[in-house]
Design an enzyme around this catalytic site. Structure first.
Site, PDB file in Angstrom:
ATOM      1  N   GLY A  16      94.189 -32.359  45.528  1.00 29.41           N
ATOM      2  CA  GLY A  16      94.845 -31.568  44.516  1.00 29.41           C
ATOM      3  C   GLY A  16      96.047 -30.826  45.009  1.00 29.41           C
ATOM      4  CG  MET A 131      88.917 -33.633  38.349  1.00 26.01           C
ATOM      5  SD  MET A 131      89.325 -35.356  38.004  1.00 26.01           S
ATOM      6  CE  MET A 131      91.109 -35.290  38.077  1.00 26.01           C
ATOM      7  CD  GLU A 132      92.121 -30.720  43.130  1.00 27.53           C
ATOM      8  OE1 GLU A 132      92.582 -31.247  44.165  1.00 27.53           O
ATOM      9  OE2 GLU A 132      92.739 -30.705  42.063  1.00 27.53           O
ATOM     10  CB  THR A 133      86.745 -31.704  47.578  1.00 27.90           C
ATOM     11  OG1 THR A 133      85.922 -30.699  46.958  1.00 27.90           O
ATOM     12  CG2 THR A 133      88.095 -31.117  47.948  1.00 27.90           C
TER      13      THR A 133
END
Length: 405
Positions: A16, A131-133
């Site tokens: 992100g 979503m990011e990790t």
């Protein structure tokens, strides 16, 4: 942002990296200094001025050497096209939603407390984390200081990454994390929800009250920091990100594109309704119409909170994925309207080809440059109407195929 092509969980070919989007446009890359030790020594006066202790500085650069693999990644940022459907389908799955629902139970106290403090619903924070990790399962494997130093020494977006490097050194000096534990992506995005160092300094919080803002090892700090970030950019508590809607027959697409933003009540007067059939909770809320696949796919009215999500990553696809994953975590289903089959996204050259074909057919699009502006959109709608297609102005592979016939 698909800048971070490195070995990681296969569903998530990106990190992100708040605030990286504007910085990671391809730029010139200079050769590293002949001696990395000279480069490090040259940084000390600026680091000292930022309040970095000598001990922290030396610990951060212990074992540092220029990392060719990081610089190679700057040259391998692939240009590829995904439709919004492809983007969503890769990231919003039953498994991801189920995992998010499980995390909601596990971290309920933290998420509820963060909502009370910052006004951001748990499912939104969870969706960004996912979503990011992938909920912290992969936060990147690079030493942040060494990666940022390599980018700076190598001359890649030097001003930006030098600033992030000095900020990262201050984070270490302040005791929030050890140099060894400050890990992230090759471009410096860090922790469970991938903050850049500058965003960490502005928005990270010590949610668990232990005296450190630890977004790497403390899930409460990471989730609280994400909620604080969204609040800082105007998150509207108790409101959603948008609604999937359906358009009436004979909908006036030209008028809709001229309107851009209107109240939900005004959109309703144009015949737009929620796919659920329920009324909009607040008819006075301002929204914009979003047709990611044209009139033949899912259509949305996007509310102000959608644009707040975009402050995390300035992409409609990203924000739609976050909103949809949040809804799925709450138990919602897939979009009511199916995506159209056989469509594909266009790269810049293909968009320029669309413009050239339109110009050849007598439409005024200006100079073909691959940028879809109002002139091109109007030409597309005129062509679609003449060809017996739905004149929604949507530019995609199916339009290009139609122009080639």
């Amino acid at each position: 942002m698909t800048f971070f092509q490195t070995k990681r969980f296969s569903l998530f070919p990106r990190f992100g990296a708040i605030a990286v989007a504007a910085a990671l446009t391809l730029g010139s890359v200079a050769a590293p200094l002949a001696n990395s030790a000279d480069f490090v020594r040259s940084l000390w006066p600026a680091a000292q001025e930022r309040g970095v202790s000598r001990a922290a500085f030396e610990a951060a650069f212990a074992g540092y050497s220029y990392l060719p693999k990081v610089m190679e990644l700057t040259r391998k940022q692939p240009e590829f096209s995904q439709t919004v459907q492809q983007y969503i389908d890769r990231r919003v799955t039953n498994a991801q939603a189920a995992k998010g629902a499980g995390m909601r139970k596990e971290w309920n106290q933290t998420l509820t407390g963060a909502q009370q403090r910052y006004g951001v619903q748990p499912e939104i924070v969870l969706a960004i984390w996912g979503m990011e990790t992938n909920y912290g399962s992969f936060m990147g494997g690079e030493n942040t200081i060494h990666a940022l130093a390599t980018l700076t020494e190598g001359g890649y977006r030097t001003d930006f990454f030098r600033g992030e490097l000095l900020t990262a050194l201050r984070i270490i000096s302040d005791g929030h994390v050890t140099p060894r534990n400050m890990v992230g992506s090759w471009a410096g995005a860090m922790g469970h929800t991938q903050f850049m160092p500058s965003s960490f300094m502005r928005y990270a919080v010590d949610y668990n009250g232990d005296g450190k803002k630890d977004i790497w090892n403390s899930v409460p700090d990471a989730l609280g920091s994400t909620a604080n970030y969204l609040k800082s950019f105007g998150w509207r508590p108790g409101e959603t990100w948008g609604y999937e809607v359906k358009l009436p027959r004979g909908f006036d697409f030209a008028r809709a594109r001229q309107v851009e933003k209107a109240t939900l009540g005004q959109w309703q007067q144009m015949g737009i309704q929620r796919v659920s059939g329920r009324a909009f909770p607040r008819g006075g809320d301002t929204a914009r119409l979003y047709m990611p696949a044209g009139a033949n796919g899912p259509v949305f009215l996007l509310l102000p909170n959608f644009d707040v999500i975009k402050r995390y990553n300035n992409s409609d696809s990203y924000a739609l994925a976050v909103g949809h994953l949040a809804d799925r975590i709450l138990g919602g289903g897939a979009f009511a309207t199916p995506w159209p089959a056989g469509d594909y996204a266009l790269n810049k050259d293909q968009r320029a080809q669309v413009q050239s074909l339109l110009a050849r057919a007598g439409y005024d699009v200006g100079t073909p440059d691959g940028v879809i502006g109002p002139k091109t959109r109007a030409a597309v709608m005129s062509f679609q109407a003449r060809a017996g297609l739905v004149a929604d102005g949507h530019v995609s592979g199916r339009l290009l195929d139609a122009l080639k016939r």
